[in-house]
Write a protein that holds these residues in place. Structure first.
Motif, PDB file in Angstrom:
ATOM      1  N   THR A 114       2.745  -1.253   6.238  1.00  0.00           N
ATOM      2  CA  THR A 114       3.651  -1.476   5.118  1.00  0.00           C
ATOM      3  C   THR A 114       3.100  -2.582   4.225  1.00  0.00           C
ATOM      4  OG1 THR A 114       4.979  -3.208   6.177  1.00  0.00           O
ATOM      5  CG2 THR A 114       5.567  -0.912   6.656  1.00  0.00           C
ATOM      6  N   MET A 115       3.694  -2.717   3.042  1.00  0.00           N
ATOM      7  CA  MET A 115       3.271  -3.767   2.124  1.00  0.00           C
ATOM      8  C   MET A 115       3.422  -5.149   2.748  1.00  0.00           C
ATOM      9  SD  MET A 115       2.075  -4.851  -0.648  1.00  0.00           S
ATOM     10  CE  MET A 115       1.891  -3.220  -1.376  1.00  0.00           C
ATOM     11  N   TRP A 116       4.488  -5.334   3.521  1.00  0.00           N
ATOM     12  CA  TRP A 116       4.740  -6.647   4.113  1.00  0.00           C
ATOM     13  C   TRP A 116       3.761  -6.922   5.253  1.00  0.00           C
ATOM     14  CZ3 TRP A 116       7.234  -8.092   0.237  1.00  0.00           C
ATOM     15  CH2 TRP A 116       8.155  -7.246  -0.387  1.00  0.00           C
ATOM     16  N   LYS A 145      10.275 -11.585   3.587  1.00  0.00           N
ATOM     17  CA  LYS A 145       9.882 -10.316   4.194  1.00  0.00           C
ATOM     18  C   LYS A 145       8.654 -10.432   5.093  1.00  0.00           C
ATOM     19  CE  LYS A 145      11.372  -6.761   3.477  1.00  0.00           C
ATOM     20  NZ  LYS A 145      12.377  -5.992   4.236  1.00  0.00           N
ATOM     21  N   GLU A 182      12.008  -2.119  -3.823  1.00  0.00           N
ATOM     22  CA  GLU A 182      10.966  -1.134  -4.114  1.00  0.00           C
ATOM     23  C   GLU A 182      10.176  -1.519  -5.351  1.00  0.00           C
ATOM     24  OE1 GLU A 182      13.122   2.506  -4.403  1.00  0.00           O
ATOM     25  OE2 GLU A 182      13.107   2.887  -2.232  1.00  0.00           O
ATOM     26  N   GLU A 185       7.767  -4.238  -4.332  1.00  0.00           N
ATOM     27  CA  GLU A 185       6.655  -3.641  -3.577  1.00  0.00           C
ATOM     28  C   GLU A 185       5.662  -2.969  -4.515  1.00  0.00           C
ATOM     29  OE1 GLU A 185       7.319  -1.513   0.165  1.00  0.00           O
ATOM     30  OE2 GLU A 185       9.438  -1.989  -0.065  1.00  0.00           O
ATOM     31  N   GLU A 186       6.167  -2.241  -5.494  1.00  0.00           N
ATOM     32  CA  GLU A 186       5.290  -1.545  -6.424  1.00  0.00           C
ATOM     33  C   GLU A 186       4.479  -2.536  -7.266  1.00  0.00           C
ATOM     34  OE1 GLU A 186       3.284   1.444  -8.278  1.00  0.00           O
ATOM     35  OE2 GLU A 186       4.555   1.512  -6.484  1.00  0.00           O
ATOM     36  N   ARG A 189       1.770  -3.910  -5.164  1.00  0.00           N
ATOM     37  CA  ARG A 189       0.731  -2.908  -4.932  1.00  0.00           C
ATOM     38  C   ARG A 189      -0.185  -2.782  -6.143  1.00  0.00           C
ATOM     39  NH1 ARG A 189       3.813   0.962  -3.530  1.00  0.00           N
ATOM     40  NH2 ARG A 189       3.500   0.728  -1.286  1.00  0.00           N
TER      41      ARG A 189
END
Length: 343
Positions: A114-116, A145, A182, A185-186, A189
């Motif tokens: 995951t991103m985290w 997070k 979200e 997160e985007e 990314r």
């Protein structure tokens, strides 16, 4: 090139997780099965791509247990290999180039499902340097997070006032809406992880220049001379990328004085024994008259010195200059003064 012992070998199907089993099946079916990928969601493609890139070598016994109907085909090859390059070629067979590059940049970045998880593998100083330009509320969400031990190091690397503001936001923080999470997160990314992956891809000539920088002078000259005979262009490119002792003349007066304050006098005197007259005069001109006089006397008192010791002292000064430049305490510019090189 990675040695065989560094490559992952899978000899037992219990070693594989769901995404890894999917990667085995796709690798076994080959690049013609694009329609299977087209049926996946983008997040599923990322997960399976990550598994495929880290798959390594899978024995035929494992392949047989994962996909029995193809055991005949697998027995002829013995193993299948998953790699970053093969993953990129397969994705390119059915996805647009920009989307493939975005996925591959994420794969090349820090490990983590995951991103985290990925953020937890990013150096705390690197992450803090990015977060310090964000809103405190956004940073509070990000810090909340990641794992607490990593969060503490990131907070410690942030400017104190900013870090305290983040702590206050975290104390008052309510559950974060899924849409906001979200979006964060985007942003991470596209703006952070993709840039991190790009900067982590080091040109092979840059890598060799960094290695050559740590050679002693005789070894460096020997390798460069041998390389010139085989590939003159590569030798010239490596030489242009190397940062050597004489390149310290690219420092501005403030940078020279900063370096002189950090380097001990014994190392400086020994290094300047092998310096050009131009570089030696530059250092002397940035000292007080009394300090320059003492340094000249100390250098004369040293008498003949071994080339190995001079090289070692000069390399120490080069490494110190690079460390200071990385911290932003000095600036290393090119000979024309138009571009700036930060090491």
């Amino acid at each position: 090139m990675a040695r065989d012992k560094d490559i992952r070998h899978v000899d037992d199907a219990t070693q594989l997780e769901g995404a890894e089993k999917a990667a085995v099946i796709l690798m076994a079916l080959g690049e013609e099965q694009a329609q299977l990928w087209e049926m996946m969601e983008e997040e599923e493609i990322r997960i399976v791509s990550q598994a495929m890139a880290n798959l390594g070598n899978v024995s035929s016994n494992v392949v047989e247990s994962v996909i029995v109907e193809f055991v005949g085909n697998m027995s002829s090859t013995g193993t299948i290999s998953g790699s970053v390059d093969k993953t990129q070629r397969m994705l390119a067979s059915f996805l647009p180039g920009k989307k493939v590059e975005a996925i591959m940049e994420e794969l090349r970045g820090p490990a983590g499902r995951t991103m985290w998880d990925k953020l937890g593998n990013v150096n705390e100083v690197v992450l803090a340097n990015y977060l310090k330009n964000e809103y405190p509320q956004t940073v509070a969400v990000v810090i909340s997070k990641v794992k607490s031990d990593h969060a503490s190091r990131v907070l410690g690397a942030l400017p104190e006032d900013f870090a305290l503001e983040v702590v206050m936001r975290m104390l008052r923080m309510e559950p974060v809406q899924r849409e906001i999470l979200e979006k964060i997160e985007e942003t991470l990314r596209t703006e952070f992880m993709s840039n991190l992956a790009r900067t982590s891809k080091q040109d092979s000539h840059e890598m060799m220049a960094d290695i050559f920088n740590h050679f002693d002078r005789q070894t460096e000259n020997r390798f460069l001379a041998a390389l010139e005979e085989r590939n003159r262009d590569s030798a010239e490119k490596i030489r242009s990328l190397m940062f050597v002792f004489e390149d310290l003349n690219k420092l501005d007066p403030q940078g020279i004085q900063t370096l002189l304050r950090v380097v001990d006098k014994e190392t400086l005197g020994l290094a300047m024994k092998g310096a050009s007259d131009t570089l030696r005069d530059m250092f002397f001109s940035n000292m007080s008259e009394r300090a320059a006089k003492i340094m000249r006397e100390d250098m004369a008192a040293l008498g003949p010195v071994r080339l190995k010791d001079v090289d070692g002292a000069q390399q120490t000064m080069v490494n110190t200059a690079k460390d200071l430049a990385a911290k932003g305490e000095i600036l290393i510019a090119d000979g024309g003064g138009e571009d700036e090189l930060i090491y």
